[in-house]
Design a protein around this motif. Structure first.
Motif, PDB file in Angstrom:
ATOM      1  N   SER A   1      -8.548  -8.854  -3.088  1.00  0.00           N
ATOM      2  CA  SER A   1      -8.163 -10.136  -2.501  1.00  0.00           C
ATOM      3  C   SER A   1      -8.895 -11.280  -3.185  1.00  0.00           C
ATOM      4  CB  SER A   1      -8.477 -10.181  -0.994  1.00  0.00           C
ATOM      5  OG  SER A   1      -7.629  -9.322  -0.267  1.00  0.00           O
TER       6      SER A   1
ATOM      7  N   GLN B   1      -7.719  -2.286  -1.789  1.00  0.00           N
ATOM      8  CA  GLN B   1      -7.156  -3.644  -1.730  1.00  0.00           C
ATOM      9  C   GLN B   1      -8.075  -4.633  -2.439  1.00  0.00           C
ATOM     10  OE1 GLN B   1      -6.187  -5.171   2.195  1.00  0.00           O
ATOM     11  NE2 GLN B   1      -6.185  -7.281   1.425  1.00  0.00           N
TER      12      GLN B   1
ATOM     13  N   PHE C   1      -3.290  -4.012  -4.893  1.00  0.00           N
ATOM     14  CA  PHE C   1      -3.982  -2.730  -4.769  1.00  0.00           C
ATOM     15  C   PHE C   1      -4.235  -2.182  -6.161  1.00  0.00           C
ATOM     16  CE2 PHE C   1      -2.120  -3.274  -0.630  1.00  0.00           C
ATOM     17  CZ  PHE C   1      -3.069  -2.755   0.243  1.00  0.00           C
TER      18      PHE C   1
ATOM     19  N   ASN D   1      -3.227 -10.932  -3.021  1.00  0.00           N
ATOM     20  CA  ASN D   1      -3.717  -9.578  -2.749  1.00  0.00           C
ATOM     21  C   ASN D   1      -3.017  -8.604  -3.681  1.00  0.00           C
ATOM     22  OD1 ASN D   1      -5.166 -10.235  -0.086  1.00  0.00           O
ATOM     23  ND2 ASN D   1      -3.077 -10.897   0.363  1.00  0.00           N
TER      24      ASN D   1
ATOM     25  N   SER E   1       0.855  -1.190   0.000  1.00  0.00           N
ATOM     26  CA  SER E   1       0.000   0.000   0.000  1.00  0.00           C
ATOM     27  C   SER E   1       0.882   1.229   0.000  1.00  0.00           C
ATOM     28  CB  SER E   1      -0.916  -0.002   1.228  1.00  0.00           C
ATOM     29  OG  SER E   1      -1.590   1.240   1.342  1.00  0.00           O
TER      30      SER E   1
END
Length: 401
Positions: A148, A146, A140, A138, A99
């Motif tokens: 997943s 996010q 971004f 995962n 992130s």
């Protein structure tokens, strides 16, 4: 200590070292002459290396486990940066994603049904999301949200900026997915993800309902330890790669024949190519399954075409099976390596845009997935079996995560 004694001691140690090296070479040669592969060492470095924060210094210039196969790799690796073990305690670490806004790394522990967060400021690791529905990959997107892939619920989700959760895809033409594995965002607003069968097992998700390919005799009780809504799904589709359009439409972009058992995936820096790791046979597979290769496809107008072999992931006649993938700004492909018991070949391999092996990073554990992160996006994070590793590089990752 006299000068004469010091010189004699140095000569003696040198002779011992030369003798040991000669013995090792002779043993290897004898094994080759006998037609048998040499027994792999018990550690990747000699003497054994302590990766922990309290371990003795072991890197002086060029980490011994960062290996340049091609001189070009010296321009990508950072010569005075060590491979670090940041944390250990997982059962199977996967899906690292960075992130940029939060300055943290999120990664999955699939069997423990948990996502963890690593903070770059102080190295603190804590539970981020539990239960995680046995999440695997995962990433971004370009808005910092996010994404997943959940094994247990067989779906792809997005965590919104207000804290809510959006289900992006949980079926294709009315049939449930096998177990979405990895997902990446495209600048056009679409999301691309893989759907192999690895979550169809007790350890990393839930087997099929009785009669399904991973539970044909119905002997496994898939409801044990699970929420009441889990247990009715059966595998109905071949493995494939999918695209979720900006309008939510799900299309199949790579058929099983093009990349069986697709696992990790990543776009080239200009998004004109899609790399897909085709890993090994999974639970419920009826055919031969993946062969541990990386395939590449041309991308245009939301379609993947001209699929071809990018790399067979063979290094020194050892199969370094790919799993997760990441691409740097120069277009080089960094792949996690699962060489099984071929100790010294687990870790990461790095391939040029033309598919030539440039270098590799050795880890003492099988590596499941990789990503670039850190404030400058020049730190390679490696989720490897029970641990999280990292090493600074001289390149940057391409894309938001």
């Amino acid at each position: 200590m006299t000068k004469e004694f010091s010189m004699s001691r140095r000569r003696a140690l040198g002779a011992i070292g030369a003798s040991g090296a000669g013995f090792a070479l002779a043993s290897a040669a004898a094994a080759q002459e006998a037609g048998s592969a040499p027994v792999p060492p018990s550690t990747v470095t000699d003497p054994p290396r302590d990766f922990g924060p309290n371990g003795a210094p072991n890197v002086y210039f060029w980490d011994p486990d960062v290996i340049a196969v091609d001189p070009a790799f010296n321009g990508l690796a950072q010569p005075n940066a060590p491979v670090e073990r940041l944390w250990t305690g997982a059962l199977w670490a996967e899906g690292p994603a960075w992130s940029g806004v939060g300055k943290y790394l999120v990664f999955s522990d699939i069997p423990n049904n948990c996502q963890y967060r690593y903070l770059s400021e102080d190295g603190h690791v804590s539970v981020f999301r539990q239960p995680s529905n046995n999440s695997n990959g995962n990433s971004f997107d370009y808005q910092g949200r996010q994404l997943s892939c959940e094994h247990l619920t067989r779906r792809v989700v997005r965590y919104e900026l207000d804290g809510s959760v959006t289900i992006l895809a949980d079926n294709f033409e009315g049939q449930p997915f096998n177990s979405p594995n990895d997902v990446v965002a495209h600048p056009d607003g679409s999301y691309w993800f893989t759907d192999p069968p690895y979550g169809g097992q007790l350890y990393e998700g839930a087997p099929d309902a009785p009669g399904g390919p991973s539970n044909p005799n119905g002997l496994l009780d898939v409801t044990l330890g699970q929420p009441p809504e889990v247990g009715s799904a059966q595998r109905e589709m071949p493995t494939a790669v999918y695209r979720i359009g900006p309008d939510g439409t799900v299309t199949r972009v790579v058929e099983e024949e093009g990349a069986p058992d697709p696992n990790g995936l990543a776009f080239s820096p200009d998004q004109s190519r899609l790399y897909v790791a085709s890993t090994g046979k999974g639970p419920g597979d009826q055919g031969p399954g993946g062969g541990g290769n990386i395939f590449v496809f041309d991308i245009a107008n939301g379609q993947a075409t001209n699929g071809r072999l990018f790399s067979d992931c063979m290094v020194d006649d050892v199969k370094c099976g790919p799993d997760g993938l990441s691409v740097d700004v120069y277009g080089n492909v960094w792949s996690s390596s699962n060489a099984g018991r071929n100790v010294g070949y687990n870790g990461v391999t790095c391939w040029s845009p033309e598919g030539a092996l440039l270098g590799r990073i050795r880890l003492p554990e099988v590596c499941g997935n990789v990503c670039f992160g850190g404030p400058k996006r020049n730190r390679l994070f490696m989720a490897a079996s029970q641990s999280l590793y990292a090493v600074y590089t001289a390149t940057q990752g391409s894309g938001p995560a």
